[in-house]
Design a protein around this motif. Structure first.
Motif, PDB file in Angstrom:
ATOM      1  N   VAL A   1       7.669   4.106  -8.866  1.00  0.00           N
ATOM      2  CA  VAL A   1       7.841   5.374  -8.150  1.00  0.00           C
ATOM      3  C   VAL A   1       8.565   6.336  -9.072  1.00  0.00           C
ATOM      4  N   MET A   2       7.936   7.469  -9.378  1.00  0.00           N
ATOM      5  CA  MET A   2       8.548   8.453 -10.265  1.00  0.00           C
ATOM      6  C   MET A   2       8.494   9.807  -9.614  1.00  0.00           C
ATOM      7  N   GLU A   3       9.625  10.324  -9.208  1.00  0.00           N
ATOM      8  CA  GLU A   3       9.671  11.672  -8.612  1.00  0.00           C
ATOM      9  C   GLU A   3       8.588  11.816  -7.542  1.00  0.00           C
ATOM     10  N   ALA A   4       7.607  12.703  -7.769  1.00  0.00           N
ATOM     11  CA  ALA A   4       6.617  12.980  -6.731  1.00  0.00           C
ATOM     12  C   ALA A   4       5.424  12.029  -6.770  1.00  0.00           C
ATOM     13  N   PHE A   5       5.428  11.085  -7.701  1.00  0.00           N
ATOM     14  CA  PHE A   5       4.254  10.224  -7.875  1.00  0.00           C
ATOM     15  C   PHE A   5       4.566   8.752  -7.636  1.00  0.00           C
ATOM     16  N   VAL A   6       3.542   8.014  -7.213  1.00  0.00           N
ATOM     17  CA  VAL A   6       3.535   6.553  -7.297  1.00  0.00           C
ATOM     18  C   VAL A   6       2.496   6.206  -8.341  1.00  0.00           C
ATOM     19  N   ARG A   7       2.915   5.473  -9.339  1.00  0.00           N
ATOM     20  CA  ARG A   7       1.986   5.087 -10.395  1.00  0.00           C
ATOM     21  C   ARG A   7       1.614   3.618 -10.186  1.00  0.00           C
ATOM     22  N   LEU A   8       0.305   3.388 -10.025  1.00  0.00           N
ATOM     23  CA  LEU A   8      -0.174   2.015  -9.835  1.00  0.00           C
ATOM     24  C   LEU A   8      -0.974   1.564 -11.037  1.00  0.00           C
ATOM     25  N   GLU A   9      -0.898   0.272 -11.325  1.00  0.00           N
ATOM     26  CA  GLU A   9      -1.882  -0.341 -12.215  1.00  0.00           C
ATOM     27  C   GLU A   9      -2.615  -1.366 -11.366  1.00  0.00           C
ATOM     28  N   VAL A  10      -3.906  -1.168 -11.219  1.00  0.00           N
ATOM     29  CA  VAL A  10      -4.684  -2.075 -10.369  1.00  0.00           C
ATOM     30  C   VAL A  10      -5.798  -2.722 -11.177  1.00  0.00           C
ATOM     31  N   ASP A  11      -6.292  -3.832 -10.632  1.00  0.00           N
ATOM     32  CA  ASP A  11      -7.314  -4.610 -11.325  1.00  0.00           C
ATOM     33  C   ASP A  11      -8.515  -3.736 -11.710  1.00  0.00           C
TER      34      ASP A  11
ATOM     35  N   LYS B   1       3.215   1.137   2.465  1.00  0.00           N
ATOM     36  CA  LYS B   1       1.904   1.222   3.124  1.00  0.00           C
ATOM     37  C   LYS B   1       0.800   1.506   2.109  1.00  0.00           C
ATOM     38  N   ILE B   2       1.110   2.372   1.106  1.00  0.00           N
ATOM     39  CA  ILE B   2       0.112   2.697   0.080  1.00  0.00           C
ATOM     40  C   ILE B   2      -0.242   1.439  -0.708  1.00  0.00           C
ATOM     41  N   LEU B   3       0.785   0.636  -1.035  1.00  0.00           N
ATOM     42  CA  LEU B   3       0.539  -0.603  -1.777  1.00  0.00           C
ATOM     43  C   LEU B   3      -0.335  -1.557  -0.971  1.00  0.00           C
ATOM     44  N   GLU B   4      -0.086  -1.600   0.338  1.00  0.00           N
ATOM     45  CA  GLU B   4      -0.907  -2.475   1.209  1.00  0.00           C
ATOM     46  C   GLU B   4      -2.361  -2.037   1.154  1.00  0.00           C
ATOM     47  N   SER B   5      -2.589  -0.725   1.270  1.00  0.00           N
ATOM     48  CA  SER B   5      -3.965  -0.217   1.234  1.00  0.00           C
ATOM     49  C   SER B   5      -4.626  -0.511  -0.102  1.00  0.00           C
ATOM     50  N   ALA B   6      -3.856  -0.348  -1.172  1.00  0.00           N
ATOM     51  CA  ALA B   6      -4.420  -0.619  -2.498  1.00  0.00           C
ATOM     52  C   ALA B   6      -4.778  -2.099  -2.623  1.00  0.00           C
ATOM     53  N   ARG B   7      -3.903  -2.967  -2.098  1.00  0.00           N
ATOM     54  CA  ARG B   7      -4.161  -4.409  -2.190  1.00  0.00           C
ATOM     55  C   ARG B   7      -5.395  -4.821  -1.399  1.00  0.00           C
ATOM     56  N   ASP B   8      -5.705  -4.044  -0.358  1.00  0.00           N
ATOM     57  CA  ASP B   8      -6.945  -4.300   0.385  1.00  0.00           C
ATOM     58  C   ASP B   8      -8.169  -4.105  -0.494  1.00  0.00           C
ATOM     59  N   CYS B   9      -8.008  -3.334  -1.559  1.00  0.00           N
ATOM     60  CA  CYS B   9      -9.144  -3.104  -2.471  1.00  0.00           C
ATOM     61  C   CYS B   9      -9.159  -4.105  -3.613  1.00  0.00           C
ATOM     62  N   GLY B  10      -7.958  -4.662  -3.926  1.00  0.00           N
ATOM     63  CA  GLY B  10      -7.901  -5.606  -5.039  1.00  0.00           C
ATOM     64  C   GLY B  10      -6.470  -5.771  -5.517  1.00  0.00           C
ATOM     65  N   PRO B  11      -6.273  -6.628  -6.516  1.00  0.00           N
ATOM     66  CA  PRO B  11      -4.916  -6.914  -7.003  1.00  0.00           C
ATOM     67  C   PRO B  11      -4.219  -5.674  -7.584  1.00  0.00           C
ATOM     68  N   VAL B  12      -2.955  -5.496  -7.192  1.00  0.00           N
ATOM     69  CA  VAL B  12      -2.114  -4.452  -7.786  1.00  0.00           C
ATOM     70  C   VAL B  12      -1.203  -5.138  -8.789  1.00  0.00           C
ATOM     71  N   ILE B  13      -1.348  -4.779 -10.035  1.00  0.00           N
ATOM     72  CA  ILE B  13      -0.615  -5.463 -11.100  1.00  0.00           C
ATOM     73  C   ILE B  13       0.828  -4.968 -11.168  1.00  0.00           C
ATOM     74  N   ASN B  14       1.004  -3.683 -10.937  1.00  0.00           N
ATOM     75  CA  ASN B  14       2.283  -3.047 -11.239  1.00  0.00           C
ATOM     76  C   ASN B  14       2.395  -1.774 -10.409  1.00  0.00           C
ATOM     77  N   HIS B  15       3.611  -1.384 -10.032  1.00  0.00           N
ATOM     78  CA  HIS B  15       3.763  -0.063  -9.448  1.00  0.00           C
ATOM     79  C   HIS B  15       5.126   0.512  -9.803  1.00  0.00           C
TER      80      HIS B  15
ATOM     81  N   PRO C   1      -6.749  -2.433 -19.623  1.00  0.00           N
ATOM     82  CA  PRO C   1      -7.850  -3.073 -18.895  1.00  0.00           C
ATOM     83  C   PRO C   1      -7.780  -2.754 -17.399  1.00  0.00           C
ATOM     84  N   PHE C   2      -6.603  -2.310 -16.950  1.00  0.00           N
ATOM     85  CA  PHE C   2      -6.423  -1.974 -15.538  1.00  0.00           C
ATOM     86  C   PHE C   2      -6.747  -0.497 -15.310  1.00  0.00           C
ATOM     87  N   TRP C   3      -6.917  -0.121 -14.023  1.00  0.00           N
ATOM     88  CA  TRP C   3      -6.974   1.297 -13.665  1.00  0.00           C
ATOM     89  C   TRP C   3      -5.541   1.798 -13.506  1.00  0.00           C
ATOM     90  N   ILE C   4      -5.208   2.875 -14.211  1.00  0.00           N
ATOM     91  CA  ILE C   4      -3.917   3.534 -14.016  1.00  0.00           C
ATOM     92  C   ILE C   4      -4.149   4.628 -12.990  1.00  0.00           C
TER      93      ILE C   4
END
Lengths: 228, 305
Positions: B81-91, B65-79, B45-48
């Motif tokens: 960090v994997m190698e070169a990526f940050v994987r977010l699950e957002v509302d 800082k990336i998490l802060e910016s994402a939270r400005d758009c809406g709830p971040v459910i999960n994050h 149900p979230f955006w991956i």
């Protein structure tokens, strides 16, 4: 003599083939080819080689005088540049089957893909099924027989050479024209199909070069504009 | 040269990740520069959101800082960090276009590599074995996936230029391409004039931009793929995958090879048959589609993931 391809590189397989042939083996089965490329290239002795499965690109390329059977399908460029011998493919053939062959016979029991028989310089290509786009492109000599249908642009820019088609021709290529097969043609075709146990149609269309592109003539500049 | 793969599991009986890995490995000699996959896992149900972290010293700080910016758009459910990526699950109510614009505007060098309810792209410079080591492709599960091994011919070898490409602006749509779109520069100029943004200089990226544009104009994915046969010049066998479909498109001249195999269990597509045989055995026939054709399959909705 059996050679199993499993866990071997293409180089190792071809080396084993060559060594077997040098030792006097002239009946070799190659097992589990599984789509490997460049198998059995450069076979120069009249040996009999069976590939028990599907092969990748350029199988039996640059051959002179061997007899190869592929008990599966083949990828692009099968039997390319063959001087003499036979290659029989039980399944389908990828693009450019029998590219540039100078002699011998290539048989595809299934369908051939685009550019079948491209630039043939002799020999015979027999296709039991259909062939794809631009078959016999720039064919210089030899005979191509398609029992099924031919795709667009058949025999485009063909020089000499003859294409027989049993089914429908989607379109003829530049300077390719239809001609009536002769009685001799019909007899040759019947014999050819029989010798490979392929049931073909009763009659074939014959495609040859219109010869309008052989020499440049200013009067035909419009034809050249289309061709080029 | 490049190698592309696609796999659709119809009955949930094949290990998706392992199948992808074996196929990629078989095509690694066609594409020694980079490797990547786009996997469609369980629908969330979230955006991956897969974010490529720009190179820098203070990674932890950058992630914060990336998490802060994402939270400005809406709830971040999960994050994660994997190698070169940050994987977010957002509302899931967040506008994905707004989210991407916010992140890209605020963080120089950041790129959203994929976004969707089930799509996840992982890719990197190096071999499929390296990709497996970093991201455990072999363990991934899902209904379908596409993948790519890259031999760079036109543009830089780096993560951003490697495939698969997400079609930015269209959640859950990814492409892989073998060939060269020769009217890329003309198309790119036209799209940029109309406000579309490109992330890199790889001509393959224009495929996703084109599909986005055609879909926004009201075409179905299938019709957009079909019209690309007329609108792209050059050589291409490319695959497109969305949340519920897998498709191939082959250019009119048949410049680039592609083999397709379908059984009751799966649909498998690969640049070379050797990849299909290595991963899936011998009990099927694989065929080369005719030039100028496309094929599209719907993901069966009852595949358990």
């Amino acid at each position: 003599m059996e050679i199993n391809c499993r866990d071997k590189t293409t180089r190792e397989i071809n080396r084993l083939l060559r060594e077997s042939i040098a030792c006097g083996d002239n009946d070799i089965r190659v097992l589990e080819p599984d789509g490997r490329h460049n198998l059995g290239v450069g076979l120069l002795k009249p040996v009999y080689v069976v590939f028990d499965g599907s092969v990748g690109y350029y199988c039996a390329g640059m051959m002179d005088g061997a007899n190869v059977e592929i008990r599966g399908s083949a990828g692009w460029g099968t039997a390319e540049s063959m001087m003499n011998g036979t290659v029989v493919i039980d399944g389908n053939a990828g693009s450019g089957v029998a590219a540039s062959i100078r002699g011998g016979t290539v048989v595809v029991r299934g369908d051939a893909a685009a550019r079948a028989g491209v630039s043939m310089k002799g020999g015979t290509l027999l296709i039991g099924g259909n062939c794809g786009y631009m078959a016999a492109f720039m064919m210089q000599r030899g005979t191509m027989v398609v029992c099924g249908n031919a795709g667009h642009a058949l025999a485009d820019s063909m020089y000499e050479g003859t294409v027989f088609v049993g089914g429908e021709i989607e379109s003829l290529g530049n300077d390719a024209v239809l001609e009536n097969p002769t009685a001799a043609d019909r007899k040759t075709l019947q014999k050819l199909l029989e010798s490979y146990n392929i049931s073909g149609p009763k009659s074939f269309r014959k495609v040859v070069s219109g010869r309008k592109l052989w020499n440049f003539d200013r009067k035909e500049i419009d034809l050249w504009k289309v061709a080029l | 040269m490049c190698g592309i793969i696609g796999f659709l599991d119809k009955t949930g009986s094949r290990p998706l990740g392992q199948t992808l890995l074996t196929m990629l490995d078989a095509l690694s000699c066609r594409g020694p520069d980079s490797a990547g996959v786009a996997v469609f896992g369980a629908s969330s149900p979230f955006w991956i959101v897969q974010i490529m972290l720009p190179e820098q010293e203070d990674r932890a700080g950058a992630v914060k800082k990336i998490l802060e910016s994402a939270r400005d758009c809406g709830p971040v459910i999960n994050h994660q960090v994997m190698e070169a990526f940050v994987r977010l699950e957002v509302d899931g109510t967040i506008d994905p276009v707004v989210l991407e614009e916010t992140l890209v505007r605020r963080h120089a060098g950041l790129e959203v590599v994929s976004l969707g309810h089930s799509l996840e792209i992982v890719k990197q410079v190096g071999s499929p074995a390296g990709l497996e080591k970093a991201y455990s492709i072999g363990k991934r599960q899902g209904s379908h996936a596409i993948g790519h091994t890259r031999m760079s011919t036109e543009s830089r070898v780096d993560l951003s230029h490697s495939q698969p490409f997400w079609a930015h602006g269209v959640p859950d749509l990814a492409t892989v391409h073998n060939g060269h779109i020769t009217n890329y520069h003309k198309l790119r100029r036209q799209y940029e004039q109309r406000g579309y943004r490109f992330c890199n200089e790889n001509d393959s990226e224009v495929i996703g931009v084109y599909l986005r544009d055609r879909i926004a104009a009201g075409l179905s994915l299938a019709d957009a793929l079909r019209s690309s046969l007329d609108d792209f010049d050059g050589s291409f066998s490319y695959l497109a995958a969305s949340a519920d479909s897998l498709a191939y498109v082959k250019d009119r001249f048949g410049f680039k090879p592609l083999m397709v195999a379908e059984t009751v269990e799966f649909v498998a597509i690969a640049t070379e048959e050797i990849a299909l045989r290595k991963a899936l055995g011998r009990d099927f026939v694989s065929l080369e589609p005719a030039p100028g054709t496309l094929g599209i399959w719907t993901v069966p909705s009852k595949v358990a993931v």
